[in-house]
Motif scaffolding. Structure first.
Motif, short mmCIF file in Angstrom:
data_model
loop_
_atom_site.label_atom_id
_atom_site.label_comp_id
_atom_site.label_asym_id
_atom_site.label_seq_id
_atom_site.Cartn_x
_atom_site.Cartn_y
_atom_site.Cartn_z
N ASP A 40 0.77 -1.33 0.08
CA ASP A 40 -0.32 -0.04 -0.07
C ASP A 40 0.54 1.64 0.26
O ASP A 40 0.30 2.21 -0.94
CB ASP A 40 -1.20 -0.01 1.34
N PHE A 41 1.67 1.04 0.62
CA PHE A 41 2.63 2.65 0.97
C PHE A 41 3.79 2.36 -0.49
O PHE A 41 3.96 3.64 0.06
CB PHE A 41 3.82 1.68 1.57
N GLY A 42 4.09 1.23 -1.59
CA GLY A 42 4.42 2.42 -3.05
C GLY A 42 5.16 1.05 -2.77
O GLY A 42 6.51 0.68 -4.23
N THR A 160 -3.68 5.07 -7.30
CA THR A 160 -2.92 3.50 -6.84
C THR A 160 -2.16 4.01 -5.45
O THR A 160 -1.27 4.72 -5.78
CB THR A 160 -2.46 2.92 -8.28
N PRO A 161 -0.69 3.34 -5.32
CA PRO A 161 -0.41 3.36 -4.24
C PRO A 161 1.26 4.21 -5.15
O PRO A 161 1.36 3.58 -6.20
CB PRO A 161 0.31 1.85 -4.22
N GLY A 248 -0.76 9.46 -1.93
CA GLY A 248 0.01 8.87 -1.12
C GLY A 248 -0.94 8.75 0.35
O GLY A 248 -1.65 7.53 1.13
N LEU A 251 -4.88 7.36 -0.13
CA LEU A 251 -4.84 5.95 -0.37
C LEU A 251 -4.54 5.05 1.23
O LEU A 251 -5.25 4.35 1.38
CB LEU A 251 -3.63 5.04 -1.23
N MET A 252 -3.23 5.41 1.59
CA MET A 252 -3.24 5.27 3.53
C MET A 252 -4.29 5.03 4.39
O MET A 252 -4.34 4.65 4.59
CB MET A 252 -2.25 5.31 3.54
#
Ligand code: FE2
Length: 356
Positions: A40-42, A160-161, A248, A251-252
């Motif tokens: 999730d963080f990328g 997206t991440p 980010g 999303l997070m």
């Protein structure tokens, strides 16, 4: 303002000059949970078995995040790249260093395992091979006042991440500040870029960069903060642009992770940033647009303050640096006061007043 302590200071003739931050190492009881957070963080998974998880950015490093399965979650340490085998040989002669070992992880290479004076593991790494880079979203073209880049065009970055390009820096909290700072400057050539100092002239936080001569390098690859016990403060990853930091953030939050601080733009280092806690409370930073310095840039000394940690956005919350009131922290506090020459009640009171 002037420092009243020997450290942090650049060393005139360091054992080596580290060339890059290679990876961070963690112990975690649940590798699946760790992987879920990091995706999730990328970050991208490289390999995952029951005992070891490796993650990478889109850049050419084979991995930048190493997670070993262990009962107790902890930050173990970091890897630093050096440029020659002779560097590894010199480091292997430091008291307590391992012999030169062959690395078995993807990318191979050789390493010397060291322990810094605060007890963090530091792998000096040479000869890891690079891997093909992964595609990342290009930075968005901005319609600047002076030169519009888009006409009849919109900004629609994908939700997206954010693509994490690479591991940028590690920020450590230490009790034995002078010895730890001296070790990194002497053995790896770190240069203090900017220091936040307490009223008595001792360092509260130093942002240290690599010595790459005329080659521009990140304002900081390592940050050292004075506290009463060794701990990770945060680790930080570069993303492509401010929209990646902002996406980010959304999303997070949508996926239920715990926010720590941001968005904002740092003062020392100038990065646009946002911080998130992993399932074990360790803070991970997205950043972009950091300062780049060459080796000749002099060290800046500044009065320590929470407000001085960001020039816009959220002021650093006290929760970002305040130690959790746990039994192990109380024990560590007593230990720090008893054993560290850099820790005393007056200094801790000042730090608590400024940052707690
Ligand atoms: Fe940071």
């Amino acid at each position: 303002m002037q420092l009243t302590t020997p450290q942090p200071a650049r060393h005139p003739n360091p054992t080596t000059k580290a060339s890059a931050l290679a990876y961070a190492i963690f112990d975690r009881p649940d590798l699946k949970k760790a992987e879920g957070y990091l995706i999730d963080f990328g970050l991208r998974p490289v390999s995952n078995d029951s005992q070891l998880l490796l993650m990478r950015g889109t850049g050419p490093d084979p991995y930048c995040y190493v997670v070993h399965k262990a009962a107790r979650p902890r930050f173990v340490g970091l890897g630093l790249e050096v440029e020659t085998l002779a560097d590894l040989e010199a480091l292997s002669r430091i008291p307590g260093a391992s012999a030169i070992e062959t690395m078995t992880l993807p990318g191979g290479g050789q390493c010397v395992r060291l322990t810094d004076p605060s007890g963090f593991r530091v792998d000096a790494v040479f000869g890891r091979s690079r891997v093909p880079e992964l595609p990342h979203r290009p930075p968005l073209p901005l319609n600047s006042i002076d030169a519009p880049a888009r006409v009849n065009g919109t900004q629609r970055p994908p939700f997206t991440p954010p693509d994490v390009i690479r591991l940028g820096h590690v920020a450590l909290e230490v009790a034995d500040y002078q010895a730890t700072s001296a070790w990194y400057t002497e053995h790896f050539g770190f240069i203090p870029s900017d220091v936040q100092a307490l009223p008595d002239g001792s360092p509260a936080v130093a942002f240290m960069r690599l010595n790459r001569g005329d080659k521009p390098t990140d304002h900081h690859t390592l940050a050292l903060a004075q506290t009463f016990a060794p701990a990770l403060n945060h680790i930080s990853f570069e993303v492509v642009d401010p929209d990646a930091v902002g996406i980010g953030m959304r999303l997070m939050r949508d996926r239920g992770w715990k926010h720590a601080w941001g968005m904002g733009r740092h003062l020392l280092g100038s990065q646009i940033f946002d911080y998130w806690e992993d399932p074990w409370g360790d803070k991970h930073e997205h950043y972009c647009d950091g300062d780049l310095f060459t080796a000749d840039q002099p060290t800046g000394i500044h009065p320590a303050s929470r407000a001085g940690m960001a020039q816009w956005g959220q002021v650093m919350p006290a929760s970002f640096t305040r130690p959790k009131p746990t039994v192990s922290n109380v024990r560590a506090l007593v230990h720090g006061l008893r054993t560290s020459p850099d820790v005393n009640v007056k200094k801790l009171r000042t730090l608590m007043k400024l940052f707690g």
